[in-house]
Write an enzyme that holds these catalytic residues in place. Sequence first.
Site, short mmCIF file in Angstrom:
data_model
loop_
_atom_site.label_atom_id
_atom_site.label_comp_id
_atom_site.label_asym_id
_atom_site.label_seq_id
_atom_site.Cartn_x
_atom_site.Cartn_y
_atom_site.Cartn_z
N HIS A 100 -9.07 -5.40 8.60
CA HIS A 100 -9.87 -6.29 7.74
C HIS A 100 -10.11 -7.63 8.45
O HIS A 100 -9.90 -8.70 7.90
CB HIS A 100 -9.17 -6.52 6.39
CG HIS A 100 -9.12 -5.29 5.54
ND1 HIS A 100 -9.94 -5.07 4.46
CD2 HIS A 100 -8.34 -4.18 5.63
CE1 HIS A 100 -9.68 -3.90 3.92
NE2 HIS A 100 -8.70 -3.33 4.60
N TYR B 216 1.99 -6.74 8.21
CA TYR B 216 1.10 -7.89 7.99
C TYR B 216 1.69 -9.13 8.65
O TYR B 216 0.97 -9.95 9.22
CB TYR B 216 0.87 -8.12 6.49
CG TYR B 216 -0.02 -7.06 5.85
CD1 TYR B 216 0.00 -5.74 6.29
CD2 TYR B 216 -0.90 -7.36 4.83
CE1 TYR B 216 -0.80 -4.77 5.73
CE2 TYR B 216 -1.73 -6.39 4.26
CZ TYR B 216 -1.66 -5.10 4.72
OH TYR B 216 -2.46 -4.13 4.16
C1 HEM Z 1 0.25 2.06 6.90
C2 HEM Z 1 -0.48 1.35 6.06
C3 HEM Z 1 -1.15 0.07 6.42
C4 HEM Z 1 -1.10 -0.70 7.54
C5 HEM Z 1 -0.28 -0.47 8.82
C6 HEM Z 1 -1.95 -1.85 7.34
C7 HEM Z 1 -2.16 -2.86 8.24
C8 HEM Z 1 -2.84 -4.04 7.98
C9 HEM Z 1 -2.81 -5.21 8.82
C10 HEM Z 1 -2.07 -5.32 10.14
C11 HEM Z 1 -3.57 -6.16 8.22
C12 HEM Z 1 -3.84 -7.59 8.71
C13 HEM Z 1 -2.80 -8.52 8.05
C14 HEM Z 1 -2.91 -9.96 8.48
O1 HEM Z 1 -3.08 -10.25 9.68
O2 HEM Z 1 -2.79 -10.84 7.60
C15 HEM Z 1 -4.09 -5.59 7.00
C16 HEM Z 1 -4.91 -6.23 6.10
C17 HEM Z 1 -5.37 -5.67 4.93
N1 HEM Z 1 -5.04 -4.44 4.41
FE1 HEM Z 1 -3.79 -3.12 5.23
N2 HEM Z 1 -2.53 -1.75 6.09
C18 HEM Z 1 -2.08 -0.60 5.50
C19 HEM Z 1 -2.39 -0.12 4.25
C20 HEM Z 1 -3.27 -0.71 3.39
C21 HEM Z 1 -3.60 -0.21 2.08
C22 HEM Z 1 -3.00 1.02 1.42
C23 HEM Z 1 -4.52 -1.06 1.55
C24 HEM Z 1 -5.16 -0.94 0.22
C25 HEM Z 1 -4.77 -1.55 -0.85
C26 HEM Z 1 -4.77 -2.11 2.53
C27 HEM Z 1 -5.63 -3.19 2.37
C28 HEM Z 1 -5.71 -4.26 3.22
C29 HEM Z 1 -6.53 -5.45 2.96
C30 HEM Z 1 -7.45 -5.69 1.77
C31 HEM Z 1 -6.30 -6.32 4.03
C32 HEM Z 1 -6.90 -7.72 4.22
C33 HEM Z 1 -5.96 -8.76 3.64
C34 HEM Z 1 -6.51 -10.16 3.82
O3 HEM Z 1 -7.66 -10.38 3.40
O4 HEM Z 1 -5.80 -11.01 4.38
N3 HEM Z 1 -3.99 -1.86 3.63
N4 HEM Z 1 -3.63 -4.30 6.87
#
Ligand code: HEM
Length: 301
Positions: free
Chosen positions: A28, A290
């Site tokens: 994202h 995260y």
């Molecule tokens: C193994 C599962 C997952 C991994 C490894 C993962 C990994 C990540 C990482 C590394 C980030 C960036 C975080 C940052 O730098 O602040 C991120 C952001 C995000 N993820 Fe995931 N994620 C996973 C599952 C999910 C799931 C299930 C959802 C659904 C609800 C999701 C929704 C999001 C959203 C909306 C963001 C953006 C958050 C923001 O706006 O700061 N992720 N994810």
Amino acid sequence: MDKQEKAEKAVDMIEQGFGVYPGYRRAHARGEVYEAEFTANGAAARWTTAPHFTGGTVQAAVRFSHFSPDPLWLDDESPVKGMAVRFELPDGQRASIVSVTSPVFFAKTPETFNEMVSIYRSFSNGKPRLGDLFSLFLNYPDSRSGLKALRKMKAPASFASGAYYAIHAFYFVNEEGRRQPIKYEWEPDAEIERLPHGKGEFGYFEREMEERLSRGPVGFRLFIRLGRPGDPTDDPTKLWPENRERIEIGHLSIQRRTGDREGMLFDPCEVTAGIEPSEDRILRFRPEAYRISHKRRQEGR
Ligand code: HEM
């Protein structure tokens, strides 16, 4: 491999699969942060003591995003959009709901996620198509329904006209200590609309949001779905039955863009008293991944 090592591996895998974009989130990557207010209607007080859900209005920060780890993908190349909401309570407490426009995830466990990203990495050549990923992962039966949903997925017409799902179960805990499994859903005040073909050029969503906000606040209603005994609380690849009761518990009013203050971190397990993350292993694993991504981007990596 402990939880920390698995999370480190997940972030490494994403980097190897999609590339590294210094200073950006590892997933994202592209998005905008907005200032908002959330007003609880009091309906949740029967199930939770969480102060932001029992009544009154609190400040909130909202980040809308495109799911791609590469910030340069066009808007319609990321059919899944994200909506991360951080409730900022007057006493300094915080709670978050991190949601996307899909009701299910494609991996049941961190191990499966890492395996799938590594398979994807070994096959990918340039920009991936979600359709291609589908055929690649047919061997993961748990993932089939999530991937099917993703394959059919079309971007909403605007950040403001999609329904967003937090996917995982949480527990609401009330004054008597009774635990009720719930899932969160955001429904837009605007009509739910799909993006017309050819409309998704780079930055269209951000520009459209500015235009909308210049006309007035953008609203979302927050619902909880009540789980019943036997509904899975540990599996983000499974939907609960359609007929589960759905209760409106408040309204979010988004006012203006603020910029990503200090590179904000939206932690999906950040909760107040009255809410508990479920035993879902993907949910429990996300905060560590995260934090690692946050640390790397804050260091300009
Ligand atoms: C193994 C599962 C997952 C991994 C490894 C993962 C990994 C990540 C990482 C590394 C980030 C960036 C975080 C940052 O730098 O602040 C991120 C952001 C995000 N993820 Fe995931 N994620 C996973 C599952 C999910 C799931 C299930 C959802 C659904 C609800 C999701 C929704 C999001 C959203 C909306 C963001 C953006 C958050 C923001 O706006 O700061 N992720 N994810």
